[in-house]
Design a protein around this motif. Structure first.
Motif, mmCIF file in Angstrom:
data_model
loop_
_atom_site.group_PDB
_atom_site.id
_atom_site.type_symbol
_atom_site.label_atom_id
_atom_site.label_comp_id
_atom_site.label_asym_id
_atom_site.label_seq_id
_atom_site.Cartn_x
_atom_site.Cartn_y
_atom_site.Cartn_z
ATOM 1 N N GLY A 220 -12.972 7.637 -28.049
ATOM 2 C CA GLY A 220 -13.781 6.432 -27.970
ATOM 3 C C GLY A 220 -15.173 6.754 -27.458
ATOM 4 N N SER A 221 -15.920 5.694 -27.167
ATOM 5 C CA SER A 221 -17.276 5.901 -26.668
ATOM 6 C C SER A 221 -17.230 6.436 -25.243
ATOM 7 C CB SER A 221 -18.043 4.570 -26.693
ATOM 8 O OG SER A 221 -17.483 3.648 -25.773
ATOM 9 N N GLU A 222 -18.374 6.977 -24.784
ATOM 10 C CA GLU A 222 -18.419 7.567 -23.448
ATOM 11 C C GLU A 222 -18.138 6.524 -22.373
ATOM 12 O OE1 GLU A 222 -22.256 9.348 -23.242
ATOM 13 O OE2 GLU A 222 -21.664 11.140 -24.399
ATOM 14 N N LEU A 223 -18.638 5.313 -22.560
ATOM 15 C CA LEU A 223 -18.412 4.242 -21.593
ATOM 16 C C LEU A 223 -16.933 3.857 -21.557
ATOM 17 C CD1 LEU A 223 -19.509 2.162 -19.595
ATOM 18 C CD2 LEU A 223 -19.965 0.638 -21.553
ATOM 19 N N GLU A 224 -16.319 3.739 -22.717
ATOM 20 C CA GLU A 224 -14.901 3.376 -22.788
ATOM 21 C C GLU A 224 -14.022 4.446 -22.144
ATOM 22 O OE1 GLU A 224 -14.883 0.742 -26.934
ATOM 23 O OE2 GLU A 224 -14.367 2.888 -26.970
ATOM 24 N N VAL A 225 -14.351 5.703 -22.406
ATOM 25 C CA VAL A 225 -13.559 6.811 -21.855
ATOM 26 C C VAL A 225 -13.660 6.828 -20.334
ATOM 27 C CG1 VAL A 225 -13.384 9.327 -21.720
ATOM 28 C CG2 VAL A 225 -13.700 8.211 -23.944
ATOM 29 N N GLU A 226 -14.874 6.665 -19.813
ATOM 30 C CA GLU A 226 -15.045 6.697 -18.358
ATOM 31 C C GLU A 226 -14.396 5.483 -17.696
ATOM 32 O OE1 GLU A 226 -18.566 7.805 -15.156
ATOM 33 O OE2 GLU A 226 -18.832 8.093 -17.310
ATOM 34 N N THR A 227 -14.463 4.338 -18.355
ATOM 35 C CA THR A 227 -13.812 3.129 -17.823
ATOM 36 C C THR A 227 -12.299 3.308 -17.770
ATOM 37 O OG1 THR A 227 -15.579 1.736 -18.707
ATOM 38 C CG2 THR A 227 -13.508 0.646 -18.134
ATOM 39 N N GLU A 228 -11.747 3.926 -18.815
ATOM 40 C CA GLU A 228 -10.303 4.173 -18.851
ATOM 41 C C GLU A 228 -9.887 5.179 -17.777
ATOM 42 O OE1 GLU A 228 -6.326 3.916 -19.950
ATOM 43 O OE2 GLU A 228 -8.032 2.601 -20.318
ATOM 44 N N LEU A 229 -10.719 6.182 -17.536
ATOM 45 C CA LEU A 229 -10.436 7.147 -16.468
ATOM 46 C C LEU A 229 -10.393 6.441 -15.110
ATOM 47 C CD1 LEU A 229 -10.072 9.973 -15.255
ATOM 48 C CD2 LEU A 229 -12.577 10.223 -15.317
ATOM 49 N N GLU A 230 -11.358 5.573 -14.873
ATOM 50 C CA GLU A 230 -11.382 4.829 -13.609
ATOM 51 C C GLU A 230 -10.137 3.952 -13.469
ATOM 52 O OE1 GLU A 230 -15.037 2.732 -13.753
ATOM 53 O OE2 GLU A 230 -16.290 4.497 -13.304
ATOM 54 N N ALA A 231 -9.686 3.368 -14.588
ATOM 55 C CA ALA A 231 -8.469 2.549 -14.559
ATOM 56 C C ALA A 231 -7.242 3.415 -14.242
ATOM 57 C CB ALA A 231 -8.290 1.837 -15.899
ATOM 58 N N CYS A 232 -7.213 4.626 -14.788
ATOM 59 C CA CYS A 232 -6.100 5.542 -14.513
ATOM 60 C C CYS A 232 -6.098 5.982 -13.047
ATOM 61 C CB CYS A 232 -6.183 6.772 -15.424
ATOM 62 S SG CYS A 232 -5.790 6.439 -17.154
ATOM 63 N N ILE A 233 -7.286 6.207 -12.499
ATOM 64 C CA ILE A 233 -7.389 6.565 -11.075
ATOM 65 C C ILE A 233 -6.879 5.408 -10.212
ATOM 66 C CG2 ILE A 233 -9.004 7.076 -9.208
ATOM 67 C CD1 ILE A 233 -10.713 8.578 -11.280
ATOM 68 N N THR A 234 -7.202 4.174 -10.609
ATOM 69 C CA THR A 234 -6.697 2.993 -9.894
ATOM 70 C C THR A 234 -5.180 2.907 -10.010
ATOM 71 O OG1 THR A 234 -8.774 1.818 -10.329
ATOM 72 C CG2 THR A 234 -6.867 0.492 -9.691
ATOM 73 N N ASP A 235 -4.644 3.216 -11.210
ATOM 74 C CA ASP A 235 -3.187 3.236 -11.391
ATOM 75 C C ASP A 235 -2.538 4.237 -10.445
ATOM 76 O OD1 ASP A 235 -3.486 1.372 -13.386
ATOM 77 O OD2 ASP A 235 -3.385 2.840 -15.014
ATOM 78 N N HIS A 236 -3.179 5.386 -10.315
ATOM 79 C CA HIS A 236 -2.649 6.426 -9.420
ATOM 80 C C HIS A 236 -2.627 5.929 -7.970
ATOM 81 C CE1 HIS A 236 -2.957 10.502 -7.336
ATOM 82 N NE2 HIS A 236 -1.782 10.482 -7.909
ATOM 83 N N LYS A 237 -3.680 5.235 -7.567
ATOM 84 C CA LYS A 237 -3.723 4.672 -6.212
ATOM 85 C C LYS A 237 -2.609 3.649 -6.010
ATOM 86 C CE LYS A 237 -8.713 5.260 -5.443
ATOM 87 N NZ LYS A 237 -10.013 4.559 -5.256
ATOM 88 N N HIS A 238 -2.362 2.818 -7.030
ATOM 89 C CA HIS A 238 -1.296 1.833 -6.939
ATOM 90 C C HIS A 238 0.073 2.511 -6.833
ATOM 91 C CE1 HIS A 238 -4.018 -1.393 -8.958
ATOM 92 N NE2 HIS A 238 -4.072 -1.470 -7.645
ATOM 93 N N LEU A 239 0.253 3.580 -7.573
ATOM 94 C CA LEU A 239 1.524 4.308 -7.525
ATOM 95 C C LEU A 239 1.734 4.972 -6.161
ATOM 96 C CD1 LEU A 239 1.536 5.846 -11.111
ATOM 97 C CD2 LEU A 239 3.316 4.374 -10.145
ATOM 98 N N LEU A 240 0.663 5.537 -5.611
ATOM 99 C CA LEU A 240 0.767 6.132 -4.279
ATOM 100 C C LEU A 240 1.088 5.060 -3.236
ATOM 101 C CD1 LEU A 240 -2.253 8.639 -4.346
ATOM 102 C CD2 LEU A 240 0.187 9.221 -4.410
ATOM 103 N N GLU A 241 0.473 3.891 -3.387
ATOM 104 C CA GLU A 241 0.748 2.793 -2.460
ATOM 105 C C GLU A 241 2.184 2.301 -2.609
ATOM 106 O OE1 GLU A 241 -1.091 -1.600 -1.241
ATOM 107 O OE2 GLU A 241 -1.971 -0.433 -2.889
ATOM 108 N N LEU A 242 2.664 2.223 -3.854
ATOM 109 C CA LEU A 242 4.045 1.832 -4.111
ATOM 110 C C LEU A 242 5.015 2.817 -3.472
ATOM 111 C CD1 LEU A 242 6.118 0.030 -5.656
ATOM 112 C CD2 LEU A 242 5.819 1.576 -7.612
ATOM 113 N N PHE A 243 4.731 4.106 -3.644
ATOM 114 C CA PHE A 243 5.584 5.158 -3.091
ATOM 115 C C PHE A 243 5.583 5.102 -1.557
ATOM 116 C CE2 PHE A 243 6.643 9.542 -1.921
ATOM 117 C CZ PHE A 243 7.719 9.794 -2.760
ATOM 118 N N ALA A 244 4.408 4.905 -0.960
ATOM 119 C CA ALA A 244 4.305 4.859 0.505
ATOM 120 C C ALA A 244 5.007 3.621 1.065
ATOM 121 C CB ALA A 244 2.837 4.867 0.920
ATOM 122 N N THR A 245 4.876 2.483 0.379
ATOM 123 C CA THR A 245 5.540 1.256 0.829
ATOM 124 C C THR A 245 7.053 1.405 0.743
ATOM 125 O OG1 THR A 245 3.659 -0.015 -0.025
ATOM 126 C CG2 THR A 245 5.649 -1.241 0.532
#
Length: 378
Positions: A220-245
């Protein structure tokens, strides 16, 4: 194939059990006052008094086999009561985990991720059915053993504030209390032991789906790719929070389960080798000792699986199309990779890793207790 994505639906049976056993006082009901009275009554009669009425008869039975059975039952019931108390006190954390799962569900897209989700659904349905069937069979077998017994005898040796031996009505009242109490304790055990398995399995599946999303970055476009990466990083944070909880919620219940399993394995082996002579009694203690490691195996297995998939996420980062991306994308990806390299297993009681190795640790503890018994005998 599942059409609706709702990971939290697999916790529905646990909420029903927690409600029935009086462990959900913060749940909003139209009859909140009546439920509070019900919860207090159930917890006093079963969670508190049921293990105590067994403990009052410890080592005071006519036969050694009754003493040993009473001891294993007491350890199992007191650990069950302690576990449900910890869960009842921290049930608000389950609501928080449900919210995190709902956020992660919205990120599932594509046939590959749906396939992982559907496979997870099949696994969880099978696991829940197995846990439920085992609980029903244990409760039914306890009642059948009472129905077909030749003499007037309680289901479990226990103390009652009345003479049940010389009154048919009081005898059946004692039996109703014991079969009702053990059924509720089995239900408590179902919720306490299957909940970590379900949540670790859900976490592992969502990590696998995140792996797929990261692996497909770069289209995809550079903006779309970077936005998706940021969303994946947020997903990772949510998973770490889920695991810690999840870790904070199950830490002490799993630690109690490890200790109770080690103690009951030790008691069963000692009974089988030194104290019991009847062949059927030895077989019973043998299978009881064999069942203890199997009880903690699913939790340890799926906890290990979740940690392993956390540790694989950096491979997905290197597999994506990062070479042709902008510098900002590469910097964010590099930071994500550094964070994904830290993968600590969940700990029971803040000390024991919830890992397949914990099964061998439980067996070692049982062996240590067994050697202590041998020295005492000498």
């Amino acid at each position: 194939m599942s059409s609706v994505i709702n990971s939290a639906s697999f916790i529905g049976s646990h909420w029903r059990v927690w409600t029935v056993v009086g462990a959900a006082p913060y749940t909003q009901f139209s009859w909140q006052g009546l439920y509070c009275i019900y919860a207090i009554s159930i917890n006093l009669l079963v969670t508190l008094c049921f293990p105590l009425h067994l403990g009052a008869k410890l080592f005071s039975n006519a036969a050694i086999i009754d003493d040993l059975k009473n001891l294993t039952n007491f350890v199992a019931t007191i650990s069950c009561s302690l576990k449900i108390i910890f869960y009842a006190y921290n049930l608000q954390q389950v609501r928080h985990m449900e919210q995190l799962l709902a956020i992660l569900d919205t990120r599932i897209q594509g046939s590959a991720q749906r396939q992982i989700y559907n496979q997870m659904c099949k696994q969880l349905r099978s696991l829940i059915i197995i846990f439920a069937c085992v609980c029903v069979l244990v409760s039914a077998s306890a009642e059948l053993s009472f129905v077909f017994q030749a003499e007037r005898k309680l289901l479990y040796p226990g103390w009652f504030p009345f003479d049940w031996q010389h009154s048919t009505l009081k005898f059946y009242a004692a039996h109703v209390y014991q079969i009702g109490g053990i059924s509720l304790q089995i239900a408590q055990n179902y919720a306490s032991d299957s909940f970590p398995v379900v949540l670790f399995c859900l976490t592992s599946a969502h990590i696998q789906m995140l792996y797929k999303r990261i692996e497909q970055l770069g289209v995809g476009s550079e903006l779309e790719v970077e936005t998706e990466l940021e969303a994946c990083i947020t997903d990772h944070k949510h998973l770490l929070e889920l695991f810690a909880t999840l870790e904070s919620l199950i830490s002490w219940p799993v630690f109690i389960q490890f200790g109770a399993s080690a103690l009951n394995i030790c008691i069963s082996i000692a009974a089988m080798l030194f104290f019991v002579t009847e062949p059927m009694a030895r077989v019973s203690f043998f299978f009881y000792a064999l069942a203890m490691p199997m009880q903690i195996f699913p939790t340890c297995y799926y906890a290990t699986d979740a940690v392993l998939w956390f540790g694989k996420l950096h491979y997905a980062a290197f597999s994506c199309n990062w070479l042709t991306q902008q510098r900002s994308f590469k910097c964010k990806l590099m930071l994500f990779v550094e964070r994904s390299l830290r993968n600590d297993p969940a700990k029971a009681g803040g000390m024991v890793g919830i890992h397949v190795n914990a099964i061998f640790g439980t067996l070692k503890l049982a062996y240590s207790l067994f050697t202590l018994i041998l020295r005492m005998q000498k």
